[in-house]
Design a protein around this motif. Structure first.
Motif, short mmCIF file in Angstrom:
data_model
loop_
_atom_site.label_atom_id
_atom_site.label_comp_id
_atom_site.label_asym_id
_atom_site.label_seq_id
_atom_site.Cartn_x
_atom_site.Cartn_y
_atom_site.Cartn_z
N TYR A 512 0.83 -1.21 0.00
CA TYR A 512 0.00 0.00 0.00
C TYR A 512 0.86 1.26 0.00
O TYR A 512 0.63 2.19 -0.78
CB TYR A 512 -0.94 -0.01 1.21
CG TYR A 512 -1.62 1.32 1.40
CD1 TYR A 512 -2.62 1.74 0.53
CD2 TYR A 512 -1.23 2.19 2.43
CE1 TYR A 512 -3.23 2.98 0.68
CE2 TYR A 512 -1.83 3.42 2.58
CZ TYR A 512 -2.83 3.81 1.70
OH TYR A 512 -3.42 5.04 1.84
N LYS A 516 0.50 3.84 -3.14
CA LYS A 516 -0.61 4.74 -2.84
C LYS A 516 -0.61 5.98 -3.73
O LYS A 516 -1.63 6.65 -3.86
CB LYS A 516 -0.61 5.14 -1.37
CG LYS A 516 0.62 5.93 -0.92
CD LYS A 516 0.55 6.21 0.58
CE LYS A 516 1.76 7.01 1.04
NZ LYS A 516 1.72 7.24 2.52
N TYR A 583 -6.48 -2.28 3.60
CA TYR A 583 -5.74 -1.36 2.73
C TYR A 583 -6.28 -1.25 1.31
O TYR A 583 -6.07 -0.25 0.64
CB TYR A 583 -4.27 -1.79 2.65
CG TYR A 583 -3.55 -1.72 3.97
CD1 TYR A 583 -3.04 -0.50 4.43
CD2 TYR A 583 -3.39 -2.85 4.76
CE1 TYR A 583 -2.38 -0.42 5.65
CE2 TYR A 583 -2.73 -2.78 5.98
CZ TYR A 583 -2.22 -1.57 6.43
OH TYR A 583 -1.58 -1.49 7.63
N PHE A 584 -6.98 -2.28 0.86
CA PHE A 584 -7.35 -2.33 -0.55
C PHE A 584 -8.83 -2.61 -0.74
O PHE A 584 -9.41 -3.44 -0.04
CB PHE A 584 -6.54 -3.41 -1.28
CG PHE A 584 -5.06 -3.15 -1.28
CD1 PHE A 584 -4.49 -2.33 -2.25
CD2 PHE A 584 -4.24 -3.70 -0.31
CE1 PHE A 584 -3.13 -2.09 -2.26
CE2 PHE A 584 -2.88 -3.45 -0.31
CZ PHE A 584 -2.32 -2.64 -1.27
N ARG A 618 -7.92 5.93 0.81
CA ARG A 618 -7.63 4.60 0.30
C ARG A 618 -8.67 4.15 -0.71
O ARG A 618 -8.67 2.99 -1.12
CB ARG A 618 -7.54 3.61 1.46
CG ARG A 618 -6.34 3.84 2.35
CD ARG A 618 -6.05 2.62 3.18
NE ARG A 618 -7.10 2.33 4.14
CZ ARG A 618 -6.98 2.53 5.45
NH1 ARG A 618 -5.90 3.06 5.95
NH2 ARG A 618 -7.96 2.23 6.27
N GLN A 621 -7.55 2.41 -3.83
CA GLN A 621 -6.80 1.17 -3.64
C GLN A 621 -7.72 0.03 -3.22
O GLN A 621 -7.27 -1.03 -2.88
CB GLN A 621 -5.72 1.38 -2.56
CG GLN A 621 -4.67 2.39 -2.99
CD GLN A 621 -3.66 1.81 -3.95
OE1 GLN A 621 -3.64 0.61 -4.17
NE2 GLN A 621 -2.85 2.65 -4.54
#
Length: 621
Positions: A512, A516, A583-584, A618, A621
């Protein structure tokens, strides 16, 4: 004779150039580096020059087409660039001097480097090689320069600009077409020739790839803003293939009649390319004798552009989905056998568990499976969305474009573009890996189709509507280098990425932080392990996959108990998925060995446990 004599010759008279050097050498049994023969077999090159002069050529070109450092490197001759180019000029000059004929000129030939092939250099490297060759030829005393067989327009335009900075010699700049009237990328021939003329070329035109018929059609379509002197170097014909060799028609009478038509269309300089011989040049000479150039009509208005039909489906792409919500895609390999009921059942179960789309590999690990386009069409009838993988291994450029047109027609517009595993690792190790292009080279061609332009540059009549994913392998020692490759793929046209399976929870934060700054989404790969053997195989034998010592140890403790091993593998996959979802937005679940029950359970788990929206920073992502 002087450079002024040559410039006057090119602009005031219909001039005959020579024909192919490589064809005559090929027919004599030479099949390696033709340019090196300037040094090892100079008498052969000298004799061919003599034959073209006797046939009536007023301009002969040096045997230096591929005598640049990048192409000579293939033969280990990169240190001989200077010697080979020097010898090429001296041999041509010697043939002219010994011919006893006045007003025969020597032009230094420089061939294009960039093409469709996956080994393409970047433009800076190719330009350095080409400019070095220009300098060598000019220093050796050529009467002019001939740039030929350039498929990449920016390459030849930049070379004309660089050459003009270095010399006042006459420059002939020939492009090679992708299709009638257009260059690669959809650049119109009229615009290309105009820009080359404005950049400093004295004569602009065409060579190679096409015979007289198709080349004439392209010239007939020209609409130019100036009376630009035109050059035309057609192939003898379309090539045939006989007994392992390419052959061309022996059609000298036809060349005479077609040369007359070229002259009537305003062509100043006529020579020959692949397949042509001194007999073809003699035929051109018969048509050109005593002729003066025909003045072409000048275009005052811009060329009309064809209207491209653009259709955009209402359904959002997978990229659109992942930018808005937690999105799950599941890979289910097409089966190797024709009994597909278990596959369809698995696909339905995955859909019902909450997956947004099913990804279908394209003969993964170079083993033949049922065509993924056919399966995607069957799944579409069941209301299941597919992300179709497309590899560069199994299809040449013709097959790739044909396949893409079929996919668009079937409204299968979500693609994962990959280079593909080499065929030697699969079921047929003797099969040929095509690799006309790599994934990075295919992405801009698909982007071009989205503008309604085919690979060759011709209009498709309708713009395609593809959204393209690309592969990302974060399981590498230097993650920063892998991220730079992602940046190049984004520049090439990638809309989002799918990663190789990840088996270390600590990697997600690292990935990440490293990605990013990118403007596109990433789907992180999660694959449930099924046994200790499976874990060891993936870790030790599959490129791009790495398992931690702890993961392998946990699978080893399950021993030979299949149920326990699957439960352990699934438990680790759930934990990995939880960590990834922090994170995604995109999760890419990979079904092992068609055991879809594992990814069904994992999908259900994720749908039940990942409900909190991600933070705005985020979101992509």
């Amino acid at each position: 004779m002087s450079r002024l004599d040559l410039k006057k010759q090119l602009t005031s008279s219909v001039t005959v150039a020579d024909g192919a050097m490589g064809t005559v050498l090929y027919e004599a049994g030479y099949d390696l580096c033709f340019e090196e023969l300037n040094v090892s077999k100079p008498e052969e090159i000298y004799t061919i020059h003599q034959a073209y002069i006797e046939a009536g050529a007023t301009i002969i070109q040096t045997n230096s087409y591929a005598a640049n450092v990048q192409k000579l490197k293939r033969y280990g001759l990169q240190e001989s660039v200077g010697v080979i180019n020097q010898a090429s000029v001296r041999l041509a000059r010697k043939a002219v001097q010994n011919s006893g004929k006045k007003h025969v000129f020597v032009v230094g030939t420089v061939g294009g480097i960039q093409g469709f092939q996956s080994e393409q250099l970047d433009h800076k490297e190719s330009m350095q090689a080409l400019v070095e060759q220009v300098d060598l030829l000019v220093q050796e005393g050529v009467d002019g320069l001939l740039f030929e067989t350039f498929y990449d327009f920016m390459e030849i335009k930049q070379l004309v600009i660089e050459a003009r900075k270095r010399t006042n010699l006459p420059i002939i700049a020939n492009v090679s077409l992708g299709d009638i009237g257009v260059l690669k990328g959809g650049i119109r021939l009229s615009d290309a020739l105009t820009e080359l003329y404005e950049a400093g070329a004295d004569v602009t035109g065409l060579n190679c790839r096409m015979g007289p018929y198709h080349m004439l059609r392209s010239i007939e379509e020209l609409e130019l803003p100036y009376d630009i002197p035109l050059a035309c170097y057609p192939n003898a014909s379309l090539p045939g293939y006989r007994d392992g060799r390419f052959v061309y028609a022996s059609n000298t009478e036809y060349f005479t009649s077609m040369s007359e038509r070229f002259i009537n269309e305003g062509v100043h300089l006529i020579g020959g390319c692949c397949g042509t011989t001194p007999a073809h040049i003699k035929a051109i000479k018969e048509a050109a004798s005593g002729r003066t150039p025909v003045k072409r009509n000048i275009r005052l208005q811009p060329l009309k552009t064809e209207t491209i039909e653009r259709f955009h489906e209402q359904r959002p792409s997978i990229k659109d989905l992942v930018e808005e919500k937690q999105t799950i895609i599941v890979e289910l390999d097409p089966p190797k056998k024709l009994h597909i009921d278990p596959f369809i059942e698995g696909a339905k179960a995955i859909r019902d568990a909450g997956a947004d789309a099913l990804t279908l590999a394209d003969n993964s690990l170079a083993s033949p499976r049922i065509d993924n386009q056919t399966l995607a069409m069957l799944l579409k009838e069941e209301g299941i969305r597919s992300l179709v993988h497309l590899t560069c291994r199994d299809r040449n450029l013709i097959g790739l474009q044909s396949h893409l047109m079929g996919l668009d027609l079937a409204e299968l517009n979500d693609l994962l573009v990959i280079t593909g595993d080499p065929s030697k690792i699969g079921d047929f190790p003797g099969a040929t890996s095509v690799y006309d292009v790599s994934s990075t080279k295919l992405l801009p061609l698909i982007k071009q189709m989205n503008e309604g332009i085919s690979f060759s540059g011709k209009s498709l009549g309708k713009a395609t509507n593809f959204t393209t994913a690309a592969a990302f392998n974060p399981n590498v020692k230097h993650l920063d280098k892998a991220v730079r490759r992602l940046e190049k793929k984004i520049e090439a046209g990638a809309n989002y990425f799918l990663t190789q399976p990840i088996f270390d929870e600590g990697q997600f934060e690292e990935i990440y932080e490293a990605t990013k700054h990118l403007s596109v989404p990433i789907f992180v790969g999660i694959m449930p392990l099924t046994s200790s053997r499976n874990a060891e195989f993936l870790h030790n034998e599959v490129p791009g996959i790495s398992l931690s010592a702890d993961t392998r140890a946990r699978m080893a403790r399950a021993g030979e108990d299949k149920v326990k091993a699957e439960q352990e593998g699934l438990a680790m996959a759930k934990s990995l998925a939880d960590a990834a979802a922090t994170y995604f937005n995109g999760l890419y679940l990979i079904t092992p060995f068609l055991r879809y029950q594992l990814t069904v359970e994992l999908t259900r788990y994720l749908r039940a446990h990942t409900t909190a929206p991600l933070s705005k920073e985020r979101k992509l992502q």
